[in-house]
Scaffold this active site. Structure first.
Site, PDB file in Angstrom:
ATOM      1  N   CYS A  68       4.125  10.639   2.284  1.00 28.15           N
ATOM      2  CA  CYS A  68       4.409   9.298   1.732  1.00 28.15           C
ATOM      3  C   CYS A  68       3.804   9.145   0.331  1.00 28.15           C
ATOM      4  CB  CYS A  68       3.849   8.250   2.691  1.00 28.15           C
ATOM      5  SG  CYS A  68       3.826   6.572   2.052  1.00 28.15           S
ATOM      6  N   CYS A  71       1.608   6.081  -0.164  1.00 26.15           N
ATOM      7  CA  CYS A  71       0.339   6.270   0.565  1.00 26.15           C
ATOM      8  C   CYS A  71      -0.637   7.078  -0.278  1.00 26.15           C
ATOM      9  CB  CYS A  71       0.577   6.996   1.890  1.00 26.15           C
ATOM     10  SG  CYS A  71       1.613   6.122   3.078  1.00 26.15           S
TER      11      CYS A  71
END
Length: 144
Positions: A68, A71
């Protein structure tokens, strides 16, 4: 309240820590690992469940995955927020790719997802990557 219970993310031992010692870097009575040191705790399934259910200090969990981009982009901001909140709350990260059963059970729909737990209960959620100041403000808004 003159003491709080905290789960050690390393060995799982529950520790009772005097509130006035939270800023002094208390360590686990069993394994000696730091309990509150302003760093982000890496949580596995067992540590996640023990801390989210047993900690008496607020715990903010970042549900994330290595693939991600947002993230990974937020990770340094989460570290800054952890340092800013030392003694007030603990911050931990749970890799949802390694722990899909926890992501499913906690109803994580998208990542990064920040979930604040207090005394064994979820109290608030924040979706998406955020700068450190927003993360700190989010936790402080729910401390009282």
């Amino acid at each position: 309240m003159d003491a709080v219970k905290l789960a050690c993310a390393t060995c799982g031992q529950m520790n009772r820590v005097p509130v006035e010692k939270l800023g002094a870097g208390p360590k686990c009575g069993s394994c000696g690992e730091a309990l509150v040191d302003g760093r982000v705790i890496d949580l596995d399934a067992k540590a996640h469940d023990k801390a989210t259910k047993g900690d008496e200090l607020p715990l903010l969990v970042d549900y994330w995955a290595p693939w991600c981009g947002p993230c990974r982009q937020m990770a340094p901001e989460f570290v800054k927020a952890a340092a800013s909140l030392k003694g007030q709350a603990r911050l931990g990260k749970l890799n949802t790719e390694d722990n899909p059963q926890i992501a499913q059970r906690t109803r994580i729909q998208g990542i990064p997802a920040l979930v604040l737990y207090k005394r064994g209960r979820e109290v608030a959620r924040l979706a998406g990557a955020r700068p450190a100041r927003d993360i700190v403000a989010f936790v402080q808004a729910h401390l009282g």
